[in-house]
Design an enzyme around this catalytic site. Structure first.
Site, PDB file in Angstrom:
ATOM      1  N   HIS A  50      -9.768  53.627 -18.636  1.00  0.00           N
ATOM      2  CA  HIS A  50      -8.593  54.490 -18.636  1.00  0.00           C
ATOM      3  C   HIS A  50      -8.009  54.631 -17.237  1.00  0.00           C
ATOM      4  CE1 HIS A  50      -9.931  55.714 -22.627  1.00  0.00           C
ATOM      5  NE2 HIS A  50      -8.737  56.223 -22.796  1.00  0.00           N
ATOM      6  N   GLU A  64      -0.895  48.251 -30.656  1.00  0.00           N
ATOM      7  CA  GLU A  64      -0.011  48.069 -29.493  1.00  0.00           C
ATOM      8  C   GLU A  64       0.757  46.778 -29.517  1.00  0.00           C
ATOM      9  OE1 GLU A  64      -2.901  49.406 -29.122  1.00  0.00           O
ATOM     10  OE2 GLU A  64      -2.506  51.287 -28.122  1.00  0.00           O
TER      11      GLU A  64
END
Lengths: 453, 426
Positions: free
Chosen positions: A258, A189
């Site tokens: 998440h 990322e």
């Protein structure tokens, strides 16, 4: 469920048309006669009336708005339906008085947000029927249209290409545009976000997808140091027209990592804009506006909202990045919300209306910067503010919004601002616990009742 | 030279051109860190017989070969030589002037000087075109100068004046120039490598998607030995090799990361070996010798231009001063410093030019003088430049200032006159 919804819609629509036509005749002072006439005229076919109204309406600024005006003015009709049992005089006067200023303003708000092309106004007086789709399809449509429009727009992210995106937002794009324009990146990322920033500085317009917003924590270095700052640090020499997007928020038992809300972490970064979409209409509009913007924009989507269905216009439109959206005009209390909590608020609003309250619901949409105009006007009208957000309590968007409102509109407040946020708890896996960490409609109802005492 | 680059991907052997440090010894003694005994200078001469033949020749070897006056195997022409010399002298003199100005209180904060490493900057950047990009770290003054940013602009930037290359908003560690394609100037190490990868991606995208057929822009990413232990470095090596991006990763291994010796921080100190692990050639070169660096650079940049992918070049170099002007530099062994001071790249090039009759003392002295005058002018310009006015505060925060949002009065905040004055609060 949709059938019932449609029936409900039609019924309200009848009343709407009646009242709408009534307003036009107000000036002729055929008040009572006209009213009776049009009340019974509601039996006419809905489409014809709609188109007739659209053409003849003095309030709507352009036919293409008539579709959106529907969205904006629709909600107050719930109040009409509730009060229909009472004397009509009350409804009429309230409806008319409410309808004009707010209706006009709401339509003005949206007419700013809609990119009305010159020809669409000159074209047929009726709006095109629009098409129905789900929120993720709306995002995809927006993305695809922008990629067609400008060859420099490209997508980067994990599984955006061949897989079509883990939430199918980029489905079909790799087949259409190729593997370089829709780039499947390795799981890095920080580096691929940095790569997107470098590409943006050298002339491309990348859209970087975080598979889940939480993963962008790994890219915080690049987002904070480079994305937000480099335009300034380079003295304006390099622009970074990047869009960073991804789903965040609490889902259905996805676990703590998440289920993160990153808007609170990113909000302090100078030089970026943050927007949160909540309906297919504003999802597509915000996506397009973000891609066209010269500023770096972070677009927050929500995992649970991807399957929302709505009818959106066929024509090209964008939603202004800095504006808030009036969801439901009201009188008693201003409820500020965004993303998924909008739906919890609207659910609570139904209950509240039944109890006789009239909440004004605003979807702030622009998390950074805040649309202080829309918010301010609302505060000046209702004098009570409730903020409902999914962000954490500490240092969240609500906290900033509370500060901003207090700073700017303290004199207009009759009561302290109430802020309902998620608890400062890592989201637990267990469904029962997870439910409690997030704000539920019942809490909203209680808060409004408390606020309006 | 061809061996390093033409070898198949996975078997690419690191090719090194010089001293015993390049040979594959078991882990023990590849580099001259202060914890090791210094190698005797004479050993490089012993290598003559063992050295593989190729176009890259050690400066000392050329001198010793005592070729006839034609000098057929010279690496550079006179013009090139003078250009290289001038660039290195500019870099050195500029950094010395920086130090002076700093101690006189004209600039503040962190200033990282490049003395001793000029060969790397000059050797690489002088081979680039204007459209090629350079990404650097906080030690970026000389990269900026080599890329073509005027000394006046860099000096004003250091003084924090509005005529600086970044309008005074960047400072020593953030040199940017869109005209010369210098994309920074980054303060955190490793932060610029993904940005460089992005610039290289842009170049590839232009060629393949936008069909700009002649787009062969190359990006150079400069960073240090400390960065080679950072995740961003490895992630970008992977992506660059995966997509064959036109980028060259240049490691300026000066053996020290502030006070951390490279040998104490790295499990395998031979950085060039990490290239083949990702499927790109890894090359080690003596970073104190501008001609060697230039030869390696030619090959690496050529590879990138032809679309053959990235290269990892490790330049063994040294910084004569401390990490920054705030660093007392007490940790490094004086003997090590002396060893490298003797290999000063400017002195070496000067010697080469004179001994090969490419230039005379007088010419070189003239260049020195010209650079001194240039710098005096730069300092004067910077001194006389205005400080940024308050109105500049809010000017470049957003490319589109609508990003400041809508104010309570319904107008965009950027239309508020306080914004143009810089007194508004955001």
């Amino acid at each position: 469920m949709s059938l019932k919804f449609f029936a409900h819609f039609l019924f309200i629509f009848q009343v709407y048309i009646s009242v709408f036509l009534l307003i036009i005749h107000l000036q002729f002072h055929f008040f009572e006669i006209a009213f009776l006439f049009y009340f019974f005229a509601g039996a006419k076919p809905m489409a014809a009336i709609f188109q007739g109204v659209g053409a003849a309406a003095t309030l709507s600024s352009s036919p293409s708005n008539s579709f959106d005006s529907n969205n904006s003015v629709f909600s107050p009709l719930t109040s009409f339906s509730v009060r229909r049992g009472a004397s009509f005089a009350v409804v009429r006067s309230d409806g008319i008085l409410n309808l004009n200023p707010k209706g006009r303003r709401a339509q003005q708000l949206i007419s700013n947000a809609v990119a009305t092309k010159a020809d669409s106004a000159a074209s047929s007086s009726s709006s095109k029927p629009g098409h129905e789709l789900l929120l993720f399809e709306a995002l995809q449509e927006g993305l695809e249209e922008e990629m067609d429009r400008d060859p420099r727009v490209c997508v980067m992210g994990e599984d955006v290409g061949h897989y079509g995106g883990s939430y199918k937002v980029t489905k079909g794009l790799a087949e259409k545009f190729g593997d370089l324009r829709v780039l499947d990146t390795p799981i890095a990322e920080n580096s691929f976000t940095g790569m997107g920033i470098g590409a943006a500085m050298t002339g491309l317009r990348p859209v970087v997808e975080g598979m889940n917003m939480g993963f962008l924590l790994l890219a915080f270095n690049q987002i904070s140091n480079n994305c937000g700052m480099l335009h300034y640090t380079s003295g304006g020499q390099f622009t970074i027209p990047i869009v960073i997007r991804g789903p965040g928020g609490v889902g259905r038992q996805l676990g703590a990592e998440h289920s993160q809300r990153l808007e609170s972490y990113f909000q302090s970064i100078p030089g970026i804009q943050m927007v949160a979409c909540s309906t297919p209409y504003n999802a597509k509009g915000l996506m397009k506006a973000a891609i066209r913007s010269e500023n770096p924009v972070i677009l927050f989507e929500h995992v649970l909202l991807y399957n929302l269905k709505e009818r959106i216009p066929d024509e090209d439109y964008i939603c202004n990045l800095e504006e808030a959206e009036m969801v439901r005009p009201g009188e008693h209390v201003t409820i500020l919300t965004y993303s998924r909590m909008r739906y919890h608020v609207m659910q609570a609003a139904k209950t509240l209306v039944n109890k006789g309250y009239d909440p004004e619901v605003i979807d702030i949409r622009s998390l950074k910067p805040f649309d202080l105009y829309t918010i301010g006007n609302s505060v000046k009208k209702t004098h009570r503010v409730l903020i409902v957000e999914e962000c954490m309590r500490t240092g969240g968007i609500g906290a900033s919004l509370t500060a901003a409102i207090t700073e700017n509109f303290n004199d207009y407040l009759d009561a302290p601002i109430m802020c309902l946020s998620s608890q400062d708890v890592p989201t637990p896996y267990a469904g029962t616990l997870e439910e409690v960490t997030v704000v539920q409609p019942a809490q909203i109802v209680t808060a409004v009742e408390q606020l309006c005492q | 030279m061809a061996t390093a680059f033409s070898a198949p991907k996975l078997a690419a052997q690191p090719f090194s051109t010089i001293s015993p440090s390049s040979q594959d010894r078991p882990l023990k003694i590849p580099f001259l860190g202060s914890t090791r005994k210094l190698r005797c200078l004479g050993s490089s001469r012993l290598n003559l017989s063992r050295r593989p033949s190729g176009p890259v020749v050690a400066v000392s070897d050329v001198v010793k070969a005592k070729k006839p006056t034609q000098n057929p195997s010279l690496l550079i022409t006179k013009d090139e030589g003078l250009e290289l010399y001038e660039d290195m002298v500019l870099g050195r003199a500029f950094e010395d002037m920086c130090a002076q100005m700093y101690y006189r209180g004209k600039m503040f904060g962190f200033v990282h000087l490049y003395n001793g490493q000029e060969a790397v900057s000059t050797g690489f950047i002088k081979l680039l075109k204007q459209q090629d990009s350079v990404v650097s770290t906080y030690r970026d003054h000389v990269h900026a100068l080599s890329k073509g940013v005027p000394s006046r602009a860099v000096m004003s930037e250091l003084f924090g004046k509005s005529t600086g290359c970044c309008r005074g908003q960047g400072g020593s560690m953030h040199m940017f120039s869109s005209e010369h394609n210098l994309i920074g100037g980054f303060a955190f190490i490793g932060e610029g490598i993904p940005v460089a990868t992005g610039a290289a991606f842009s170049s590839k995208y232009r060629r393949e998607v936008l069909k700009e057929a002649n787009c062969d822009h190359v990006t150079l990413a400069f960073f240090g030995d400390g960065t080679c232990n950072n995740g961003q470095f490895y992630e970008c090596l992977n992506m660059a090799a995966l997509w064959k991006l036109p980028i060259v990763f240049v490691v300026e291994n000066n053996l020290w990361a502030i006070g951390m010796s490279h040998l104490r921080a790295t499990s395998d100190p031979q950085i060039y070996k990490k290239g083949p692990a990702f499927g790109m050639p890894g090359v080690h070169v003596d970073g104190m010798d501008v001609l060697k660096v230039r030869e390696v650079a030619k090959e690496a940049i050529g590879r990138a231009r032809r679309g053959e992918g990235p290269t990892l070049v490790e330049c063994e170099t040294y910084r004569f001063r401390g990490h920054s002007l705030a660093d007392p530099d007490e940790l490094r062994d004086p003997a090590e410093k002396a060893h490298y001071a003797a290999r000063d790249p400017i002195t070496a090039l000067k010697k080469y030019l004179i001994e090969n009759n490419l230039a005379g003392e007088a010419e070189l002295k003239a260049i020195d003088k010209k650079i001194d005058e240039l710098l005096e002018d730069a300092v004067e310009f910077a001194e006389e430049s205005p400080l940024p006015p308050r109105s500049q505060l809010l000017e470049n925060v957003f490319a589109d200032p609508k990003g400041f949002g809508i104010g309570p009065d319904g107008r965009y905040r950027c239309e508020d006159p306080k914004f143009t004055e810089g007194t508004a609060h955001v």
